[in-house]
Design a protein around this motif. Sequence first.
Motif, PDB file in Angstrom:
ATOM      1  N   UNK A  39       0.704  -1.021  -0.034  1.00 41.48           N
ATOM      2  CA  UNK A  39      -0.176   0.038   0.043  1.00 41.48           C
ATOM      3  C   UNK A  39       0.954   1.379   0.085  1.00 41.48           C
ATOM      4  N   UNK A  40       0.944   2.267  -0.995  1.00 42.90           N
ATOM      5  CA  UNK A  40       1.583   3.142  -1.073  1.00 42.90           C
ATOM      6  C   UNK A  40       0.740   4.659  -1.286  1.00 42.90           C
ATOM      7  N   UNK A  41       1.525   5.731  -0.703  1.00 44.43           N
ATOM      8  CA  UNK A  41       0.873   6.900  -1.083  1.00 44.43           C
ATOM      9  C   UNK A  41       1.873   7.621  -2.132  1.00 44.43           C
ATOM     10  N   UNK A  42       1.184   8.509  -3.012  1.00 41.02           N
ATOM     11  CA  UNK A  42       1.805   9.109  -3.878  1.00 41.02           C
ATOM     12  C   UNK A  42       1.664  10.635  -3.837  1.00 41.02           C
TER      13      UNK A  42
ATOM     14  N   UNK B 293      -4.735  11.731  -2.461  1.00 41.83           N
ATOM     15  CA  UNK B 293      -4.947  11.546  -1.083  1.00 41.83           C
ATOM     16  C   UNK B 293      -5.401  10.050  -0.570  1.00 41.83           C
ATOM     17  N   UNK B 294      -5.644   9.413  -1.740  1.00 42.12           N
ATOM     18  CA  UNK B 294      -6.152   7.893  -1.446  1.00 42.12           C
ATOM     19  C   UNK B 294      -5.191   7.049  -1.779  1.00 42.12           C
ATOM     20  N   UNK B 295      -4.469   6.212  -0.680  1.00 48.61           N
ATOM     21  CA  UNK B 295      -3.520   5.293  -0.690  1.00 48.61           C
ATOM     22  C   UNK B 295      -3.813   4.252  -1.980  1.00 48.61           C
ATOM     23  N   UNK B 296      -3.057   3.704  -2.529  1.00 48.11           N
ATOM     24  CA  UNK B 296      -2.966   2.686  -3.613  1.00 48.11           C
ATOM     25  C   UNK B 296      -2.566   1.022  -3.059  1.00 48.11           C
ATOM     26  N   UNK B 297      -3.300   0.209  -3.583  1.00 49.36           N
ATOM     27  CA  UNK B 297      -2.835  -1.241  -3.271  1.00 49.36           C
ATOM     28  C   UNK B 297      -2.568  -1.826  -4.450  1.00 49.36           C
TER      29      UNK B 297
ATOM     30  N   UNK C 276       7.414   5.935   0.662  1.00 48.05           N
ATOM     31  CA  UNK C 276       6.146   6.144  -0.044  1.00 48.05           C
ATOM     32  C   UNK C 276       5.134   5.011   0.499  1.00 48.05           C
ATOM     33  N   UNK C 277       5.712   3.934   0.996  1.00 46.77           N
ATOM     34  CA  UNK C 277       5.263   2.553   1.388  1.00 46.77           C
ATOM     35  C   UNK C 277       4.546   2.544   2.917  1.00 46.77           C
TER      36      UNK C 277
END
Lengths: 153, 173
Positions: free
Chosen positions: A57-60, A64-68, A111-112
Amino acid sequence: MIVTSALIIWKGLMYVTGSESPVVVVLSGSMEPGFKRGDILFLHMSKDPIRTGEIVVFNVDGREIPIVHRVIKVHERQDTREIDILTKGDNNFGDDRLLYAHGQLWLQQHHIMGRAVGFLPYVGWVTIIMTEKPIIKYLLIGALGLLVITSKE
Amino acid sequence: MHSAVHRMNALFTFSVLLLAVLCGAASFLDAFTSPLSSSSSYVRADAQVLRVNRFRKQLNGNDEVSLNLNVSIDMRSLFTWNTKQVFVFLAAEYATPKNSLNQISLWDHIILDKDQANFQTKVNSKYPLIDQGSNLRGRKVDIVLHWHVMPKTGRMVRDKLLLSDFHLPEVYT
């Protein structure tokens, strides 16, 4: 009672998993057929380095919403042990460079947010419904409040 | 005292709790099914590089390789009652003076069914092998099979197996 126990469980999970948000709800179909919308993932943030094949799961920056998504490339530097990571959704055609910040080629360790270790289907629908239809949330809170007031024994 | 709301609340709490307990129990039982606890010895697989389709230096100075591989996999032993899918991929792994580890996925596949878990195929690399720099000429590269078992519910398991290695050519094509 309900509120406090929820808080205890949440904080307990935070402590055990070492991740600031130990549970995430899958919001998109980009990892199908593995994960569907509404599934819940349990995260773990250990000191072990990230390797290919893991679902992270990371943030860019700027999102706003993290991605899996799944890690498909890892480059670990000889001297500093810093890592460059590239991810891709199992159900997406291309890798995630289009989702990253403009000009960003790799994800770094910071980012993770965590790696997915466990899986519980369907339960996340509760939160999806509540965020998309706020009226149901207020009805539920109202009903719970009413319950607390009326169920005095 | 036993209002409709009260009952709904109890029912909801109970069902979520039940689901969580079932999830935990499924992971617990999975630990006892032998294939998952020592999966590498139960998976039979082979992968060989047949041909280097393309080997060049990109304009930005990074080496890029496209490969043709022969893959055979038997992962039937990984499937239990709680297996939703097995995500399997081949990775090229190598070390360079700059990077102590490079792992690059070349080809991946999702196995949904035990009946489809035993197959042999010839594939071109789905993702190009791109180095960070120009270090690939004559480089020894390991071909490693990774798999990630996703359960219907519970704990996810992953493992890997070194299948073969090869040397890239000394000159670009």
